[in-house]
Write an enzyme that holds these catalytic residues in place. Sequence first.
Site, PDB file in Angstrom:
ATOM      1  N   CYS A  55      56.106  47.533  52.218  1.00 27.44           N
ATOM      2  CA  CYS A  55      55.523  47.576  53.558  1.00 27.44           C
ATOM      3  C   CYS A  55      54.019  47.819  53.504  1.00 27.44           C
ATOM      4  CB  CYS A  55      56.197  48.678  54.371  1.00 27.44           C
ATOM      5  SG  CYS A  55      55.886  50.319  53.701  1.00 27.44           S
ATOM      6  N   ALA A  58      52.889  50.903  51.756  1.00 30.81           N
ATOM      7  CA  ALA A  58      52.961  50.751  50.299  1.00 30.81           C
ATOM      8  C   ALA A  58      51.722  50.034  49.774  1.00 30.81           C
ATOM      9  CB  ALA A  58      54.221  50.003  49.903  1.00 30.81           C
ATOM     10  N   ARG A  89      53.344  54.433  40.372  1.00 31.65           N
ATOM     11  CA  ARG A  89      52.694  53.166  39.990  1.00 31.65           C
ATOM     12  C   ARG A  89      51.844  53.232  38.722  1.00 31.65           C
ATOM     13  NH1 ARG A  89      51.543  48.185  42.197  1.00 31.65           N
ATOM     14  NH2 ARG A  89      49.390  48.520  41.657  1.00 31.65           N
ATOM     15  N   HIS A 190      46.883  46.269  51.988  1.00 26.20           N
ATOM     16  CA  HIS A 190      45.711  46.012  51.145  1.00 26.20           C
ATOM     17  C   HIS A 190      44.491  45.761  52.024  1.00 26.20           C
ATOM     18  CE1 HIS A 190      48.882  44.041  48.318  1.00 26.20           C
ATOM     19  NE2 HIS A 190      48.830  45.336  48.109  1.00 26.20           N
TER      20      HIS A 190
END
Lengths: 533, 455
Positions: A55, A58, A89, A190
């Site tokens: 999503c 994220a 991550r 992003h």
Amino acid sequence: MAITDERLEEVLVTYPDNVKKNRKKHLLIKNSAEACQQIEANTRTIPGIISQRGCCFAGCKGVVIGPIKDMIHIVHGPVGCAYYSWGTRRNKARADETTPPENVYLPLCFTTDMQESDIVFGGEKKLAKMIDEVVEIFHPRAISICATCPVGLIGDDINAVARAAQERHGIQVLAFNCEGYKGVSQSAGHHIANNGLMVNAVGKGTVRKSGKYVINILGEYNIGGDGWEIERILKECGYTINCILPGDGSILNIRNLHLADLNLVQCHRSINYIAGMMEARYGMPWLKVNFIGVSACARSLREVAQCFGDESLIQRTEEVIARETARVMPVIEHYRKICQGKTAFVFVGGSRSHHYQYLLRDLGMETVVAGYEFAHRDDYEGREVLPTIKADADSKNIPDLHFEPDDEFYQEGHVYLNMPKEKYDELRKRIPLGYYEGMIKSMEDGQLIIDDVNHHEFEEIVRMLKPDIVFTGVRDKYISHKMGVPSRQLHSYDYTGPYAGFNGAMIFAREVANAVTTPAWRLVTAPWEAQKE
Amino acid sequence: MLECIPTRKVEHTAGKINPAKACQPLGAMYAALGIHGCLPHSHGSQGCCAYHRMALTRHFRDPIMASSSSFTEGASVFGGAANLKASIKNVFKIYNPEIMAVHTTCLSETIGDDVPTIIKQSEVPEGKIVIHANTPSYVGSHVTGFSNMCKAMVSYLAESDGRAKKERVNILPGFVNPGDMREIKRLVRELGVEMTVFPDTSNVVDAPLTGRYEMYPEGGATVAEIRDSGNSKLTLALGAWSSEAAGALLQEKCGVPCVPLKIPIGLKATDEFIMALKDGFGVPVPRSLTIERGQVVDTLIDTHFHYQGKKVAVVGDPDLVIPLTEFLLTMGMVPAYVMTGTPGQRFESEIQQMLDEAGIKDGVAKAEGDLFELHKWVKDNPVDLLIGNTHCKYIARAEDVPLVRFGFPIFDRAVHYLMPVVGYRGCLRLIEQISNALLERRDRDCKDEDYELIL
């Protein structure tokens, strides 16, 4: 066995009609006879479909903002989102000359842990209090606040909380409205992260690092230490690394992002926004690079060197390439004997599925199917299609920022690179300055490209084409294993790495060779089962 | 590492730093996987589903299948009914599960989607079932989410045919690993009692590798079994947080008496589990179990000097930590700090009572705690051993304390989820891990002249 339209039809036949119609546009068999093959991307995931996508939150906190090591990242919301994006991550980071160890917060997880009463009465006070306490305990340089789904719904004004806290404490507090439901995938996050950094951080610093060629590396996440390996190589060639964003990055360095000569862009999808906005505001040119694979790495190094047109730099670059290649090729050759002729599927991220094809080629392997989770059409078809992409309702919800040239810092691209305009224009034609060609062009005819691959397609196509290895994320890894097909995680590298640069290529080669030769693969069928057949 | 953790006294009251809990849907997803042929479905934006699958996959190293309603901003504004209806249609057509187990997320809860009504309005194919549980992340933890889905299994599926109850026990095993569920079933079989265990994730999240992928592995309690649980004679609900609510509902709905028990971790809790079956069904306890139990006592006597009197900090899910603390006391250890991230005052009072009875002064029991606070405690007053999940490895390294990995999640060690910590065999495993962690430390730290062959 190659994929054909008929065989694709077999995969799609299970779908209800509307799903089939939708998914068909996301699958493409490369055919260079067709002038411009178009693929559908960055559209909604079909409800009920088991997708690899995450999503907006994220993408923002998990991918771009989270790795910034000297900020405290507070996730405003119930516990889950912070918890799942905590250390998962592998963005490696360490203290350095500008960031002392007590300012590195990456192993920590901060959440307002909203409770039912916060949802009913609002969570702003709790957030403000948590900021006060965190400042008191840790004295961070800056704080980020990332919003989760319910925050946007109940209308908590995290921007106002951030502004007030910033005034109270005299440190930067950046708010990101990256609620999970925005956009259609991580990609929206992003973009929001890029916008926030561009507005609030980039250009605020005043320190230019000393060095003749000062460069930024954008969209490099330092998974498994990739960024450090790339940095090692570039430093040996003679560059000064101003900032890697965001892997092992610091807010201190991000503020100075504009005080460099060139932006290198590794992951196009997650960071092209900053590269583009910096070009608009400062005129700073950007170059698409790929440091994954021996040949790709050498090519990118040569292209970076050409940007500065300095003969001694070009020569030193050649020396580094020659030395490093001579060092790693015997190892690569050793593993190539094992890997040669094998086929692979690559399903990851928004650039990796393209980048890793070069490394696989170094090993004599063929990528028969490749796809991205959250890419846009330009990541597949190249940036030339940008003007033809129509904004839909979902993408319109993400602000697209436009910057005017900065009064103080704007210079023409050729000035940054210290070369005449004609030479710069000529250079732009030769190397990917301000350009990304996309994945499709570098694939071979007959190979399959899939956007937003889902479980059904994954399973059917693995069964149909029986690749020798699948490169994917953790959620599909074990499905592949159950089908008897080795798999390596390309988000986390299965906790080895680095995979980038020359050293990374050797490690990758070893891991791939080990994956396909593990003796246990020969033991899948029990002897008594084998007897039955 | 973690030089940022202050050495001075600090106040920290708002929110969590290094939480010791995850959120409800994760537990609901895990519980749903314990129904045979079930596809869990996350009703919200797709990030939640991706995160929960990721966390479970990393812990179990096995495929975790689940679908999502994939909300975008539109669904968040206009409600998620259309997304759920489309999901139900697509899921049955494409993935063909026997049953879909829908759980909500913060998003669908906050906008107020009425999931049962949406399910009723959906096209569910003949013979297929959709159940649901409300699991907003702003309530409880992954453990309560597990509980809510167990409760949904009872409320949607369990039935009583009104006839005499069958000589059979229902076991609600609680939020434990498949290895634990398998061990619980073995103990019941040793006693010769018929059983229904639900949820049962053994052979689902630890399915064998055969070269043929099965989306619905052979494990899990079937819908028919769960349905028939209403006709069993007795329910043992293991773990107050994860199983009691479902057990109580089954008693209310179908008249099956429910005995709440601890998850059988440690000698006493296992004894209680065995006794509950013995008393409930009038079966003799076989010699084999008496031997197993005796081996544990023998081992405790043989090894007590490895761990007796050692100070230990424990953190994890309440249903696991309560019996574990009891066992640590049986071992003669000193649980100095006992924490869970899950809310519930009952945790503190139960632990405190155990510590008081054992004469342990200055012991701290805390519910709704976080690992930052635990870290501060350990930093201020060091312990000999830490017991907790993988996230504790940072405290262990920073404070140089050995860590025994226990609970959920464990992302960084092999084979753990197959190995039981329940039952008498589980006792042996815990003794082995605790003893060896302390012995490794002794070997590592001692001077050359004190380095000994036999310990």
